[in-house]
Design an enzyme around this catalytic site. Structure first.
Site, PDB file in Angstrom:
ATOM      1  N   ARG A  90       0.872  -1.071   0.132  1.00  0.00           N
ATOM      2  CA  ARG A  90       0.131   0.086   0.106  1.00  0.00           C
ATOM      3  C   ARG A  90       0.826   1.184   0.044  1.00  0.00           C
ATOM      4  O   ARG A  90       2.006   1.174   0.466  1.00  0.00           O
ATOM      5  CB  ARG A  90      -0.903   0.120   1.253  1.00  0.00           C
ATOM      6  CG  ARG A  90      -0.284  -0.045   2.548  1.00  0.00           C
ATOM      7  CD  ARG A  90      -1.319  -0.283   3.667  1.00  0.00           C
ATOM      8  NE  ARG A  90      -1.875   0.963   3.968  1.00  0.00           N
ATOM      9  CZ  ARG A  90      -1.458   1.780   4.775  1.00  0.00           C
ATOM     10  NH1 ARG A  90      -0.283   1.621   5.420  1.00  0.00           N
ATOM     11  NH2 ARG A  90      -1.953   2.919   5.199  1.00  0.00           N
ATOM     12  N   ARG A  94      -3.324  10.612   2.071  1.00  0.00           N
ATOM     13  CA  ARG A  94      -4.243  11.110   2.858  1.00  0.00           C
ATOM     14  C   ARG A  94      -4.912  12.096   2.235  1.00  0.00           C
ATOM     15  O   ARG A  94      -4.398  13.325   1.520  1.00  0.00           O
ATOM     16  CB  ARG A  94      -3.349  11.782   4.077  1.00  0.00           C
ATOM     17  CG  ARG A  94      -2.708  10.876   4.865  1.00  0.00           C
ATOM     18  CD  ARG A  94      -2.055  11.313   6.146  1.00  0.00           C
ATOM     19  NE  ARG A  94      -1.189  10.689   6.724  1.00  0.00           N
ATOM     20  CZ  ARG A  94      -0.163  10.817   7.460  1.00  0.00           C
ATOM     21  NH1 ARG A  94       0.015  12.161   7.874  1.00  0.00           N
ATOM     22  NH2 ARG A  94       0.425  10.078   8.212  1.00  0.00           N
ATOM     23  N   ARG A 148      19.610  -4.550   3.719  1.00  0.00           N
ATOM     24  CA  ARG A 148      20.246  -3.395   3.355  1.00  0.00           C
ATOM     25  C   ARG A 148      20.680  -2.720   4.220  1.00  0.00           C
ATOM     26  O   ARG A 148      20.546  -2.879   5.430  1.00  0.00           O
ATOM     27  CB  ARG A 148      19.075  -2.624   2.444  1.00  0.00           C
ATOM     28  CG  ARG A 148      18.477  -2.974   1.323  1.00  0.00           C
ATOM     29  CD  ARG A 148      17.492  -2.046   0.632  1.00  0.00           C
ATOM     30  NE  ARG A 148      16.180  -2.023   1.653  1.00  0.00           N
ATOM     31  CZ  ARG A 148      15.818  -0.657   1.920  1.00  0.00           C
ATOM     32  NH1 ARG A 148      16.444   0.425   1.900  1.00  0.00           N
ATOM     33  NH2 ARG A 148      14.883  -0.694   2.787  1.00  0.00           N
ATOM     34  N   ARG A 160      18.015  11.005   1.240  1.00  0.00           N
ATOM     35  CA  ARG A 160      17.620  12.093   2.031  1.00  0.00           C
ATOM     36  C   ARG A 160      18.485  12.762   2.997  1.00  0.00           C
ATOM     37  O   ARG A 160      19.764  12.440   2.861  1.00  0.00           O
ATOM     38  CB  ARG A 160      16.575  11.653   2.970  1.00  0.00           C
ATOM     39  CG  ARG A 160      16.744  10.371   3.635  1.00  0.00           C
ATOM     40  CD  ARG A 160      15.335   9.753   4.627  1.00  0.00           C
ATOM     41  NE  ARG A 160      15.903   8.553   5.191  1.00  0.00           N
ATOM     42  CZ  ARG A 160      15.246   8.041   6.250  1.00  0.00           C
ATOM     43  NH1 ARG A 160      14.167   8.441   6.606  1.00  0.00           N
ATOM     44  NH2 ARG A 160      15.732   6.963   6.656  1.00  0.00           N
ATOM     45  N   GLU A 175      22.000  10.447   3.387  1.00  0.00           N
ATOM     46  CA  GLU A 175      22.005   9.143   3.610  1.00  0.00           C
ATOM     47  C   GLU A 175      21.819   8.550   2.135  1.00  0.00           C
ATOM     48  O   GLU A 175      21.015   8.987   1.168  1.00  0.00           O
ATOM     49  CB  GLU A 175      20.592   8.887   4.467  1.00  0.00           C
ATOM     50  CG  GLU A 175      20.291   7.441   4.401  1.00  0.00           C
ATOM     51  CD  GLU A 175      19.044   7.021   5.322  1.00  0.00           C
ATOM     52  OE1 GLU A 175      18.612   7.997   6.203  1.00  0.00           O
ATOM     53  OE2 GLU A 175      18.311   6.313   5.120  1.00  0.00           O
ATOM     54  N   TYR A 192      12.217  -6.225  10.572  1.00  0.00           N
ATOM     55  CA  TYR A 192      12.684  -4.763  11.004  1.00  0.00           C
ATOM     56  C   TYR A 192      11.663  -4.464  12.370  1.00  0.00           C
ATOM     57  O   TYR A 192      10.401  -4.711  12.324  1.00  0.00           O
ATOM     58  CB  TYR A 192      12.032  -3.760   9.906  1.00  0.00           C
ATOM     59  CG  TYR A 192      12.219  -2.401  10.432  1.00  0.00           C
ATOM     60  CD1 TYR A 192      13.498  -1.715  10.241  1.00  0.00           C
ATOM     61  CD2 TYR A 192      11.112  -1.762  10.895  1.00  0.00           C
ATOM     62  CE1 TYR A 192      13.454  -0.449  10.833  1.00  0.00           C
ATOM     63  CE2 TYR A 192      11.376  -0.543  11.161  1.00  0.00           C
ATOM     64  CZ  TYR A 192      12.657   0.103  11.259  1.00  0.00           C
ATOM     65  OH  TYR A 192      12.836   1.302  11.961  1.00  0.00           O
ATOM     66  N   ASP A 249      10.611  -1.439  14.924  1.00  0.00           N
ATOM     67  CA  ASP A 249      10.712  -0.055  15.487  1.00  0.00           C
ATOM     68  C   ASP A 249      11.240  -0.198  16.803  1.00  0.00           C
ATOM     69  O   ASP A 249      10.887  -1.036  17.769  1.00  0.00           O
ATOM     70  CB  ASP A 249       9.428   0.784  15.382  1.00  0.00           C
ATOM     71  CG  ASP A 249       9.406   1.440  14.075  1.00  0.00           C
ATOM     72  OD1 ASP A 249      10.344   1.945  13.596  1.00  0.00           O
ATOM     73  OD2 ASP A 249       8.069   1.785  13.586  1.00  0.00           O
TER      74      ASP A 249
HETATM   75  P1  FAD Z   1      19.973  -3.261  17.654  1.00  0.00           P
HETATM   76  O1  FAD Z   1      19.796  -1.972  18.087  1.00  0.00           O
HETATM   77  O2  FAD Z   1      20.500  -3.632  16.190  1.00  0.00           O
HETATM   78  O3  FAD Z   1      21.257  -4.085  18.673  1.00  0.00           O
HETATM   79  C1  FAD Z   1      21.867  -5.096  18.434  1.00  0.00           C
HETATM   80  C2  FAD Z   1      23.116  -5.304  19.118  1.00  0.00           C
HETATM   81  O4  FAD Z   1      23.692  -6.406  19.031  1.00  0.00           O
HETATM   82  C3  FAD Z   1      24.064  -4.315  18.494  1.00  0.00           C
HETATM   83  O5  FAD Z   1      24.373  -3.407  19.525  1.00  0.00           O
HETATM   84  C4  FAD Z   1      25.089  -5.089  17.928  1.00  0.00           C
HETATM   85  O6  FAD Z   1      26.459  -4.446  18.154  1.00  0.00           O
HETATM   86  C5  FAD Z   1      25.077  -6.408  18.849  1.00  0.00           C
HETATM   87  N1  FAD Z   1      25.584  -7.478  18.471  1.00  0.00           N
HETATM   88  C6  FAD Z   1      25.570  -8.148  17.276  1.00  0.00           C
HETATM   89  N2  FAD Z   1      26.069  -8.953  17.010  1.00  0.00           N
HETATM   90  C7  FAD Z   1      27.041  -9.077  18.010  1.00  0.00           C
HETATM   91  C8  FAD Z   1      28.046 -10.372  18.483  1.00  0.00           C
HETATM   92  N3  FAD Z   1      28.284 -11.186  17.839  1.00  0.00           N
HETATM   93  N4  FAD Z   1      28.486 -10.018  19.752  1.00  0.00           N
HETATM   94  C9  FAD Z   1      28.008  -8.870  20.642  1.00  0.00           C
HETATM   95  N5  FAD Z   1      27.085  -8.205  20.325  1.00  0.00           N
HETATM   96  C10 FAD Z   1      26.485  -8.044  18.980  1.00  0.00           C
HETATM   97  N6  FAD Z   1      12.917   2.524  15.446  1.00  0.00           N
HETATM   98  C11 FAD Z   1      12.103   3.420  15.849  1.00  0.00           C
HETATM   99  O7  FAD Z   1      11.200   3.267  16.586  1.00  0.00           O
HETATM  100  N7  FAD Z   1      12.052   4.818  15.089  1.00  0.00           N
HETATM  101  C12 FAD Z   1      13.066   4.957  14.188  1.00  0.00           C
HETATM  102  O8  FAD Z   1      12.989   6.117  13.536  1.00  0.00           O
HETATM  103  C13 FAD Z   1      14.014   4.195  13.747  1.00  0.00           C
HETATM  104  N8  FAD Z   1      14.891   4.244  12.744  1.00  0.00           N
HETATM  105  C14 FAD Z   1      15.815   3.466  12.306  1.00  0.00           C
HETATM  106  C15 FAD Z   1      16.700   3.552  11.429  1.00  0.00           C
HETATM  107  C16 FAD Z   1      17.766   2.947  11.221  1.00  0.00           C
HETATM  108  C17 FAD Z   1      18.576   3.057  10.307  1.00  0.00           C
HETATM  109  C18 FAD Z   1      17.583   1.581  11.751  1.00  0.00           C
HETATM  110  C19 FAD Z   1      18.385   0.364  11.266  1.00  0.00           C
HETATM  111  C20 FAD Z   1      16.698   1.376  12.882  1.00  0.00           C
HETATM  112  C21 FAD Z   1      15.857   2.301  13.225  1.00  0.00           C
HETATM  113  N9  FAD Z   1      14.717   2.150  14.048  1.00  0.00           N
HETATM  114  C22 FAD Z   1      13.875   2.840  14.401  1.00  0.00           C
HETATM  115  C23 FAD Z   1      14.837   0.737  14.599  1.00  0.00           C
HETATM  116  C24 FAD Z   1      15.674   0.521  16.040  1.00  0.00           C
HETATM  117  O9  FAD Z   1      16.848   0.925  15.901  1.00  0.00           O
HETATM  118  C25 FAD Z   1      15.199  -0.704  16.601  1.00  0.00           C
HETATM  119  O10 FAD Z   1      14.229  -0.686  17.316  1.00  0.00           O
HETATM  120  C26 FAD Z   1      16.333  -1.429  17.332  1.00  0.00           C
HETATM  121  O11 FAD Z   1      17.522  -1.282  16.360  1.00  0.00           O
HETATM  122  C27 FAD Z   1      15.866  -2.752  17.694  1.00  0.00           C
HETATM  123  O12 FAD Z   1      16.793  -3.082  18.878  1.00  0.00           O
HETATM  124  P2  FAD Z   1      17.459  -4.499  18.645  1.00  0.00           P
HETATM  125  O13 FAD Z   1      17.832  -4.490  19.976  1.00  0.00           O
HETATM  126  O14 FAD Z   1      16.766  -5.591  18.360  1.00  0.00           O
HETATM  127  O15 FAD Z   1      18.745  -4.266  17.610  1.00  0.00           O
END
Ligand code: FAD
Ligand code: NA
Length: 389
Positions: free
Chosen positions: A175, A179, A258, A289, A312, A360, A362
């Site tokens: 989708r 708006r 990506r 952007r 970016e 993915y 948030d």
């Molecule tokens: P992550 O934050 O990726 O944390 C995973 C951690 O594991 C990392 O610190 C990494 O170093 C560690 N790790 C991986 N492998 C190993 C290993 N072998 N040994 C030790 N440590 C390791 N969310 C929003 O709500 N709003 C937004 O605007 C938004 N924008 C985003 C933009 C981008 C470009 C990205 C990628 C994400 C965005 N997010 C956003 C999502 C947000 O970052 C995620 O909610 C969050 O990353 C999820 O947390 P996580 O703990 O699952 O993963």
């Protein structure tokens, strides 16, 4: 090693698990991360030249309609009243995003009412008749009509995927929101804002507990580390939030991601673009952007002598890049199912978060999902002796 629970990855998923395990169950938690800071991709730091808070891994906007998550995050930080809005710069003209009545009327040089605009877009979207869309371009046209699709979506998406849009699968979009009001608030959640004193302060407060032992610069697969996959296997419970394919040594192939490249520039002016995010949907501009970080905190007294922007760029991730957005091809989905079976069979290890589930998420979703894992698996294991699976 004296940990009751090992948490691999200190992003919001791992932090939430570690915080709950320490505060609620009194467990000794080893929280390890291979980076030199906690917080995963939500981490931010103040740019040394301008003092402006920069989201190191791309702009992060907090928003949620989940009351439980909102109550939880407010234990660690307050939030500002920032409301996210995005604009897009197309052929020398700036339009509001996502496509709304303001965008439509500006684009068609008109003053359509909501009903008239709806009729126009429906007519343009009917261009292909009954033909089933065969690729991304046809799908886009069938959703919002050719003129708006070609101006605002086609090349933007092509740049995100670094692929000719005719070659992209129709399934990438299901989708495209249009708006038929002038509302250009980007998110429509109940709660929205940015952490008042920054992301780093919020994230550090979550880990600030005498029972949480934070170990930075520690890769879980490095057998030279005191805590690693080999020496905890089967003995100490683990919550693993790194890439699931990496955990199983890529035995079922690599899952596709990506990534983005961010190019920072400090400019000797107060304000570069007047807003936090400007999209660039045209083919002849290589980036997708530009973020200007001062605008995320208009309430702060930032310097008027300089501003910091980030361009970016988007591309496919290689093994050594930071994986950001799952690509989800058919092969990826097949591989993921096999990894899920392996994950289930791996004793004493729970897989979670964005990388551990190849999804993915948030921030509020990562936190919500960690709270559920805590309630449904971790607490029953430690408090009631249930198996960890
Ligand atoms: P992550 O934050 O990726 O944390 C995973 C951690 O594991 C990392 O610190 C990494 O170093 C560690 N790790 C991986 N492998 C190993 C290993 N072998 N040994 C030790 N440590 C390791 N969310 C929003 O709500 N709003 C937004 O605007 C938004 N924008 C985003 C933009 C981008 C470009 C990205 C990628 C994400 C965005 N997010 C956003 C999502 C947000 O970052 C995620 O909610 C969050 O990353 C999820 O947390 P996580 O703990 O699952 O993963
Ligand atoms: Na398991």
């Amino acid at each position: 090693m004296t940990a009751d629970l090992v948490v691999v990855g200190s992003g919001l998923f791992g932090l939430t698990i570690a915080e709950r395990a320490a505060n609620d169950l009194g467990l000794r938690v080893a929280l390890i991360d291979r980076r030199d800071h906690i917080g995963g991709n939500a981490y931010s730091e103040n740019d040394p030249t301008t003092g402006i808070e920069v989201h190191k891994y791309g702009a992060h906007l907090f928003h949620t309609s989940n009351e439980r998550v909102w109550e939880y995050v407010n234990r660690f930080t307050t939030f500002t009243n920032y409301v996210h809005k995005v604009y897009t710069s197309h052929k020398g003209e700036v339009y509001p995003m996502p496509v709304n009545l303001g965008t439509i009327n500006q684009f068609f040089r008109s003053a359509y009412s909501p009903t008239e605009a709806r009729a126009l877009i429906a007519e343009q979207a009917a261009e292909l008749g009954d033909k089933v869309p065969e690729n991304f371009v046809e799908k886009g046209i069938s959703l919002i009509g050719r003129p708006l699709y070609e101006a605002f979506i086609k090349h933007y998406t092509a740049k995100q995927w670094q692929t000719d849009p005719e070659q992209l699968e129709a399934s990438i979009i299901s989708r495209l929101p249009v708006r038929y009001t002038y509302d250009n608030r980007y998110f429509s959640d109940t709660h929205e804002g940015l952490p008042t004193d920054g992301y780093a302060a919020w994230l550090e407060r979550m880990a600030d507990h005498p029972l949480i032992d934070v170990r930075l610069g520690t890769d879980f697969f490095d057998t030279g580390q005191e805590i690693n996959r080999e020496n905890v296997r089967g003995s100490v419970p683990v919550v693993y939030t790194g890439p699931v394919d990496r955990y199983f040594d890529y035995s079922e192939g690599e899952l596709g991601w990506r990534t983005i490249d961010l190019e920072a520039e400090v400019l000797p002016i107060e304000d570069f673009q007047g807003t936090s995010v400007m999209n660039y949907p045209d083919e002849d501009v290589p980036f997708t952007r530009i973020h200007e970080f001062r605008h995320f905190h208009p309430e702060r007294n930032y310097t008027k002598d300089a501003t910091i922007i980030m361009r970016e760029y988007s591309r496919f991730a290689h093994r050594d890049d930071e994986p950001y957005y799952p690509i989800n091809t058919d092969a990826d989905r097949d591989g993921l199912l096999k990894y899920r079976d392996q994950a289930k069979a791996e004793p004493n290890v729970l897989f979670g978060g964005r990388l551990g589930t190849y999804k993915y998420l948030d921030m509020h979703m990562a936190i919500g999902s960690a709270l559920s894992m805590f309630d449904n698996k971790i607490r029953p294991h430690f408090a009631e002796g249930a198996a960890l699976e």
